[in-house]
Write a protein that holds these residues in place. Structure first.
Motif, mmCIF file in Angstrom:
data_model
loop_
_atom_site.group_PDB
_atom_site.id
_atom_site.type_symbol
_atom_site.label_atom_id
_atom_site.label_comp_id
_atom_site.label_asym_id
_atom_site.label_seq_id
_atom_site.Cartn_x
_atom_site.Cartn_y
_atom_site.Cartn_z
ATOM 1 N N ARG A 19 58.164 -30.266 -11.807
ATOM 2 C CA ARG A 19 59.534 -30.026 -12.261
ATOM 3 C C ARG A 19 59.532 -29.400 -13.654
ATOM 4 N NH1 ARG A 19 64.094 -31.606 -10.517
ATOM 5 N NH2 ARG A 19 63.253 -33.123 -9.071
ATOM 6 N N LYS A 20 58.616 -29.862 -14.517
ATOM 7 C CA LYS A 20 58.525 -29.297 -15.871
ATOM 8 C C LYS A 20 57.956 -27.883 -15.855
ATOM 9 C CE LYS A 20 58.173 -33.713 -18.237
ATOM 10 N NZ LYS A 20 57.313 -34.674 -18.912
ATOM 11 N N CYS A 21 56.993 -27.637 -14.965
ATOM 12 C CA CYS A 21 56.372 -26.311 -14.895
ATOM 13 C C CYS A 21 57.262 -25.288 -14.197
ATOM 14 C CB CYS A 21 55.042 -26.396 -14.144
ATOM 15 S SG CYS A 21 53.766 -27.272 -15.038
ATOM 16 N N PHE A 22 58.052 -25.715 -13.246
ATOM 17 C CA PHE A 22 58.856 -24.802 -12.442
ATOM 18 C C PHE A 22 60.320 -25.245 -12.404
ATOM 19 C CE2 PHE A 22 54.546 -25.108 -10.629
ATOM 20 C CZ PHE A 22 54.114 -23.817 -10.875
ATOM 21 N N PRO A 23 60.961 -25.303 -13.563
ATOM 22 C CA PRO A 23 62.343 -25.806 -13.577
ATOM 23 C C PRO A 23 63.303 -24.936 -12.762
ATOM 24 C CG PRO A 23 61.748 -24.891 -15.723
ATOM 25 C CD PRO A 23 60.504 -24.924 -14.899
ATOM 26 N N GLU A 24 63.096 -23.618 -12.756
ATOM 27 C CA GLU A 24 63.988 -22.739 -11.993
ATOM 28 C C GLU A 24 63.882 -23.013 -10.498
ATOM 29 O OE1 GLU A 24 61.505 -21.272 -14.011
ATOM 30 O OE2 GLU A 24 62.763 -21.185 -15.789
ATOM 31 N N ALA A 25 62.667 -23.186 -10.024
ATOM 32 C CA ALA A 25 62.467 -23.456 -8.596
ATOM 33 C C ALA A 25 63.151 -24.761 -8.200
ATOM 34 C CB ALA A 25 60.978 -23.520 -8.275
ATOM 35 N N PHE A 26 62.989 -25.777 -9.019
ATOM 36 C CA PHE A 26 63.631 -27.054 -8.711
ATOM 37 C C PHE A 26 65.146 -26.934 -8.817
ATOM 38 C CE2 PHE A 26 59.414 -28.739 -8.939
ATOM 39 C CZ PHE A 26 59.442 -29.851 -8.119
ATOM 40 N N SER A 27 65.612 -26.155 -9.757
ATOM 41 C CA SER A 27 67.049 -25.932 -9.891
ATOM 42 C C SER A 27 67.601 -25.274 -8.633
ATOM 43 C CB SER A 27 67.321 -25.073 -11.120
ATOM 44 O OG SER A 27 68.693 -24.850 -11.266
ATOM 45 N N ARG A 28 66.865 -24.292 -8.094
ATOM 46 C CA ARG A 28 67.303 -23.642 -6.851
ATOM 47 C C ARG A 28 67.274 -24.632 -5.692
ATOM 48 N NH1 ARG A 28 64.236 -18.882 -8.547
ATOM 49 N NH2 ARG A 28 62.550 -19.711 -7.283
ATOM 50 N N LEU A 29 66.226 -25.429 -5.621
ATOM 51 C CA LEU A 29 66.133 -26.424 -4.543
ATOM 52 C C LEU A 29 67.281 -27.429 -4.618
ATOM 53 C CD1 LEU A 29 62.299 -27.110 -4.586
ATOM 54 C CD2 LEU A 29 63.595 -26.095 -2.711
ATOM 55 N N GLU A 30 67.688 -27.727 -5.823
ATOM 56 C CA GLU A 30 68.750 -28.710 -6.014
ATOM 57 C C GLU A 30 70.118 -28.052 -6.125
ATOM 58 O OE1 GLU A 30 67.210 -30.640 -9.465
ATOM 59 O OE2 GLU A 30 65.886 -31.922 -8.293
ATOM 60 N N GLY A 31 70.184 -26.772 -5.867
ATOM 61 C CA GLY A 31 71.436 -26.032 -5.987
ATOM 62 C C GLY A 31 72.547 -26.562 -5.108
ATOM 63 N N ASP A 32 72.173 -27.268 -4.041
ATOM 64 C CA ASP A 32 73.194 -27.807 -3.149
ATOM 65 C C ASP A 32 73.807 -29.093 -3.695
ATOM 66 O OD1 ASP A 32 71.142 -29.614 -2.845
ATOM 67 O OD2 ASP A 32 71.022 -29.440 -0.670
ATOM 68 N N GLY A 33 73.428 -29.446 -4.912
ATOM 69 C CA GLY A 33 73.974 -30.646 -5.533
ATOM 70 C C GLY A 33 73.137 -31.891 -5.314
ATOM 71 N N SER A 34 72.037 -31.757 -4.553
ATOM 72 C CA SER A 34 71.181 -32.923 -4.360
ATOM 73 C C SER A 34 70.506 -33.260 -5.679
ATOM 74 C CB SER A 34 70.143 -32.679 -3.265
ATOM 75 O OG SER A 34 69.263 -31.655 -3.642
ATOM 76 N N PHE A 39 63.328 -36.569 -3.954
ATOM 77 C CA PHE A 39 63.858 -37.926 -3.876
ATOM 78 C C PHE A 39 64.796 -38.179 -5.045
ATOM 79 C CE2 PHE A 39 59.501 -38.083 -2.144
ATOM 80 C CZ PHE A 39 59.811 -38.380 -0.831
ATOM 81 N N GLY A 40 66.054 -38.403 -4.732
ATOM 82 C CA GLY A 40 67.026 -38.732 -5.765
ATOM 83 C C GLY A 40 67.121 -40.235 -5.954
ATOM 84 N N HIS A 41 67.964 -40.651 -6.881
ATOM 85 C CA HIS A 41 68.139 -42.078 -7.158
ATOM 86 C C HIS A 41 68.537 -42.849 -5.905
ATOM 87 C CE1 HIS A 41 67.305 -41.498 -11.267
ATOM 88 N NE2 HIS A 41 68.520 -41.251 -11.723
#
Length: 132
Positions: A19-34, A39-41
């Motif tokens: 997540r720290k190395c690829f914040p943009e990729a994770f941001s896109r993956l979480e773009g649906d609001g997840s 794994f979310g809370h």
């Protein structure tokens, strides 16, 4: 990881680093609001609830298994047996009781350790800074 919290805990540091190395990729993956791909809370809380339910089931099974073992030895002790046989049975009874305690303590330590680690994963960053 969804069925075994220890797997989640083993891979979570890697997910955090990714997540720290690829914040943009994770941001896109979480773009649906997840929250917190993969794994979310809420996912972690469900895993924790399942872990606790599994623990309670194990605890009941463990207790009933050892109650049966102890009852069988006690029943044999109540029969007319030689003194030598009675000594062996009492020794066996002590060994079974110690085995019961040892296995319970090992499993309980695992349960507590994983439960605490799961709780830490759901803490907010502000509360982690206060407790850490």
């Amino acid at each position: 990881a969804r069925s075994d919290p220890s797997v989640l805990l083993a891979c979570y540091p890697t997910l955090t680093a990714a997540r720290k190395c690829f914040p943009e990729a994770f941001s896109r993956l979480e773009g649906d609001g997840s929250e917190g791909f993969p794994f979310g809370h809420a996912d972690i809380e469900i895993m924790h609830e399942r872990w606790t339910a599994d623990w309670l089931e194990w605890e009941q099974t463990h207790e009933s298994n050892y109650q049966r073992k102890i009852a069988a030895i006690d029943a044999t002790l109540k029969e007319e047996v030689s003194e030598a046989k009675a000594v062996l049975l009492r020794t066996e009874l002590q060994a079974v009781e110690q085995e019961k305690l040892d296995s319970y303590q090992r499993r309980y330590a695992e349960y507590v350790g994983i439960s605490r680690a799961l709780e830490r994963l759901t803490e907010s960053p502000a509360s982690q800074k206060k407790s850490g």
